[in-house]
Scaffold this active site. Structure first.
Site, mmCIF file in Angstrom:
data_model
loop_
_atom_site.group_PDB
_atom_site.id
_atom_site.type_symbol
_atom_site.label_atom_id
_atom_site.label_comp_id
_atom_site.label_asym_id
_atom_site.label_seq_id
_atom_site.Cartn_x
_atom_site.Cartn_y
_atom_site.Cartn_z
ATOM 1 N N SER A 58 4.326 -2.277 5.420
ATOM 2 C CA SER A 58 4.287 -0.813 5.417
ATOM 3 C C SER A 58 3.490 -0.271 4.247
ATOM 4 O O SER A 58 3.580 -0.773 3.122
ATOM 5 C CB SER A 58 5.707 -0.243 5.336
ATOM 6 O OG SER A 58 6.338 -0.267 6.578
ATOM 7 N N ASP B 217 4.040 10.433 7.812
ATOM 8 C CA ASP B 217 4.458 9.226 7.086
ATOM 9 C C ASP B 217 3.343 8.834 6.112
ATOM 10 O O ASP B 217 2.650 7.827 6.284
ATOM 11 C CB ASP B 217 4.764 8.093 8.062
ATOM 12 C CG ASP B 217 5.457 6.913 7.386
ATOM 13 O OD1 ASP B 217 5.889 7.073 6.221
ATOM 14 O OD2 ASP B 217 5.568 5.846 8.024
ATOM 15 N N HIS C 261 7.734 6.547 3.929
ATOM 16 C CA HIS C 261 9.007 5.818 4.008
ATOM 17 C C HIS C 261 9.093 4.695 2.976
ATOM 18 O O HIS C 261 10.127 4.030 2.869
ATOM 19 C CB HIS C 261 9.262 5.309 5.429
ATOM 20 C CG HIS C 261 8.459 4.123 5.847
ATOM 21 N ND1 HIS C 261 7.333 4.229 6.638
ATOM 22 C CD2 HIS C 261 8.622 2.799 5.616
ATOM 23 C CE1 HIS C 261 6.849 3.028 6.866
ATOM 24 N NE2 HIS C 261 7.617 2.138 6.258
#
Length: 257
Positions: A203, A109, A64
């Site tokens: 992230s 992910d 992402h």
């Protein structure tokens, strides 16, 4: 409510020089300048992520975190006072578990980036090895990044923050997030009483458990660091065959189901 742990880069100029909070990732401390030579800073589409240098040509991060005009910085500690050995790279190739670049909050992910040219090792730049054994529930894990140190309000630090959290049983995260499937290729990590957590802007960064690179920051509760709302991390060990295959040039290798 859940939060994908990226953060708008538009906020960086406004907030990266904000007054330091007593809440230091969240609930952590300033990382030692010498403890994160593998940690990379990723900018894309006005967002910020982290990542991990695997070797001189490859970086591992979250799917992402993909976007246009990606810039990857290595050797960074202070964003205001850069180290002399900071290096900038851009992606030459990107690889995803699924050719359609699809992922969910609990599956796939993960993204491998081949850099446009090799990185030169230096005092503040060195790769992190892939894990040699699977993660164990109960392990003490280290999470790090330049993400917000307060939540839900945003306060971006100048230097990365590090925090120790625990690797928890997956069922703890299923209790917190009922939408999670019975099984997934994600790890559950945090502090049950809250107070320490990765958050927006972290992230793609690493989760290091008992000295091994076991997870990639993916998503978690919003606000961050709430009691009984741990974070979710892509399981690196479960993706070893795919990672090693891509790096070796086998683009036909498939991700685990």
């Amino acid at each position: 409510m859940v939060l994908i742990r990226v953060l708008a880069n538009l906020l960086i100029l406004q907030l990266s020089y904000a007054q330091k909070s007593s809440e230091l990732v969240i609930g952590g401390d300033e990382c030692n300048i010498n403890e994160h030579p593998f940690l990379v800073l990723v900018y894309y589409d006005d967002y910020q992520c982290g990542g991990t240098l695997l070797n001189e040509e490859w970086v591992l991060t979250a799917a992402h975190c993909n976007g246009k005009d990606m810039e990857i910085y290595l050797g960074v500690h202070s964003k205001k006072v850069p180290n002399k050995d900071v290096q900038r790279r851009v992606p030459k190739e990107k690889f995803f578990c699924d050719s359609s670049k699809t992922y969910t909050k609990w599956n796939k992910d993960i993204m491998l980036i081949r850099l446009d040219r090799p990185v030169r090792k230096s005092a503040h730049i060195a790769p992190l090895s892939l894990p040699s054994s699977p993660p164990s529930v109960g392990s003490v894990c280290r999470v790090m990044g330049w993400g917000t140190i307060t939540s839900p309000q945003v306060t971006l630090p100048d230097v990365p923050r590090c925090a120790n959290i625990n690797l928890l049983d997956y069922e703890v995260c299923r209790a917190a997030y009922p939408e999670l499937p019975a099984t997934s290729r994600t790890l559950c990590a945090g502090i049950l009483e809250g107070g320490k957590d990765s958050c927006g802007g972290d992230s793609g960064g690493p989760l290091i458990c008992n000295g091994q690179f076991q997870g990639i920051v993916s998503w978690g509760g919003d606000p961050c660091a709430q009691p009984h709302e741990p974070g979710l991390y892509t399981n690196v060990f479960d993706h070893l065959d795919w990672i090693k295959g891509i790096i070796a040039g086998n683009t036909d290798v498939t991700c685990p189901l």
